[in-house]
Motif scaffolding. Structure first.
Motif, PDB file in Angstrom:
ATOM      1  N   VAL A  32       0.851  -1.183   0.000  1.00 54.38           N
ATOM      2  CA  VAL A  32       0.000   0.000   0.000  1.00 54.38           C
ATOM      3  C   VAL A  32       0.892   1.240   0.000  1.00 54.38           C
ATOM      4  O   VAL A  32       1.766   1.386   0.855  1.00 54.38           O
ATOM      5  CB  VAL A  32      -0.917   0.012   1.233  1.00 54.38           C
ATOM      6  N   ASP A  33       0.669   2.119  -0.949  1.00 57.82           N
ATOM      7  CA  ASP A  33       1.420   3.376  -1.014  1.00 57.82           C
ATOM      8  C   ASP A  33       0.701   4.404  -0.148  1.00 57.82           C
ATOM      9  O   ASP A  33      -0.286   5.015  -0.574  1.00 57.82           O
ATOM     10  CB  ASP A  33       1.525   3.854  -2.457  1.00 57.82           C
ATOM     11  N   LEU A  34       1.191   4.582   1.064  1.00 61.27           N
ATOM     12  CA  LEU A  34       0.518   5.476   1.993  1.00 61.27           C
ATOM     13  C   LEU A  34       0.623   6.934   1.576  1.00 61.27           C
ATOM     14  O   LEU A  34      -0.232   7.748   1.941  1.00 61.27           O
ATOM     15  CB  LEU A  34       1.083   5.279   3.397  1.00 61.27           C
ATOM     16  N   SER A  35       1.633   7.265   0.806  1.00 67.23           N
ATOM     17  CA  SER A  35       1.805   8.660   0.403  1.00 67.23           C
ATOM     18  C   SER A  35       0.702   9.129  -0.537  1.00 67.23           C
ATOM     19  O   SER A  35       0.492  10.339  -0.703  1.00 67.23           O
ATOM     20  CB  SER A  35       3.169   8.856  -0.262  1.00 67.23           C
ATOM     21  N   THR A  36      -0.004   8.189  -1.145  1.00 66.79           N
ATOM     22  CA  THR A  36      -1.123   8.546  -2.020  1.00 66.79           C
ATOM     23  C   THR A  36      -2.463   8.131  -1.416  1.00 66.79           C
ATOM     24  O   THR A  36      -3.487   8.151  -2.098  1.00 66.79           O
ATOM     25  CB  THR A  36      -0.970   7.887  -3.400  1.00 66.79           C
TER      26      THR A  36
END
Length: 273
Positions: free
Chosen positions: A42-46
């Motif tokens: 999971v790309d937390l920055s997005t």
């Protein structure tokens, strides 16, 4: 878990948990090893996250950790004026009020990560306590969590999928009579988590559970036992989300409880004849 519901707003277990679940030896590197069940992290920055009970304690630590990873964060509380975390977006949410849940879902719209953290601890046992206190535990941990999931799952699915993390406990797996209502409610929430995990998978929503022992929060301030720093557990929890874990055992206490569950009643409750 924070934004505690209950008569005293901080009551919880008042004695250390012994065998088979000891709160000792809090966090160690093993906590960061997760069984993976999805191909992509999971790309937390997005991501846009909503954390319930984010006005203090563990909920605030979770929101702060997500912000440190460049996520957009809605920090929810019954009274959003109590949210004092720079960078977070305060939002009103009472998980026991369906109208409040619906209003929060309508006010957001872009959530892809939901963390069900808000909870209660009345200190109620099952035989002698007021039934209203026992109902409060179920209404918060089980029906409240379910209400929030039902309110936000369509939004997460519409945004392409995402993650729901339910903050559970080692007490999902072992019960102590003096706090039997809390244990029963956390066990019910664990079962709910398992059912939703399967039901929401085809909507590209991963449902994860965080199991943890004592954390140094108001809920267990009367407990004389080793406690983990909420910030450490928040890092482990968010690591698990990013790694795609279904189950996050954040400390030794949680791992001991899970191991005892597998061994059966004799190990869980050695005091029985």
């Amino acid at each position: 878990m924070d934004e505690v519901f209950g008569k005293d707003n901080h009551t919880g277990p008042t004695t250390p948990l012994g065998a088979p679940w000891s709160a000792g030896g809090a966090v160690d590197p093993i906590s960061r090893s997760f069984p993976l069940h999805q191909e992509l992290p999971v790309d937390l920055s997005t991501s846009t996250a909503l954390v319930t009970g984010a006005n203090r304690g563990f909920g605030r630590a979770l929101a702060a950790e997500l912000l440190s990873r460049s996520a957009t964060v809605y920090a929810s509380a019954r009274n959003p004026d109590q949210v004092d975390l720079p960078g977070a977006k305060p939002i009103a949410l009472d998980i026991t009020d369906p109208a409040s849940v619906a209003a929060a879902a309508k006010a957001s719209g872009d959530v892809t990560v939901l963390i069900n953290n808000a909870g209660s601890s009345t200190g109620a046992d099952l035989l002698a306590a007021d039934l209203d206190d026992i109902r409060l535990e179920m209404n918060t941990h089980y029906f409240g969590t379910l209400s929030v999931v039902r309110g936000f799952a369509p939004q997460i699915a519409a945004n392409g999928g995402g993650v729901i993390l339910n903050v559970l406990s080692g007490l999902s797996w072992v019960s102590f009579p003096e706090i039997g209502a809390y244990c029963a409610a956390k066990s019910a929430e664990w079962s709910l988590t398992n059912a939703l995990r399967v039901q929401l998978a085809d909507q590209n929503i991963q449902v994860a559970g965080l199991h943890v022992g004592y954390m140094d929060t108001d809920m267990v301030r009367a407990v004389d036992a080793e406690k983990s720093d909420p910030a450490d557990i928040a890092r482990i929890a968010v690591d698990g989300i990013a790694a795609g874990a279904y189950e996050i055992l954040a400390d030794n206490a949680a791992r001991q409880a899970q191991a005892a569950l597998a061994e059966g009643v004799a190990t869980l409750y050695p005091q029985l004849p």
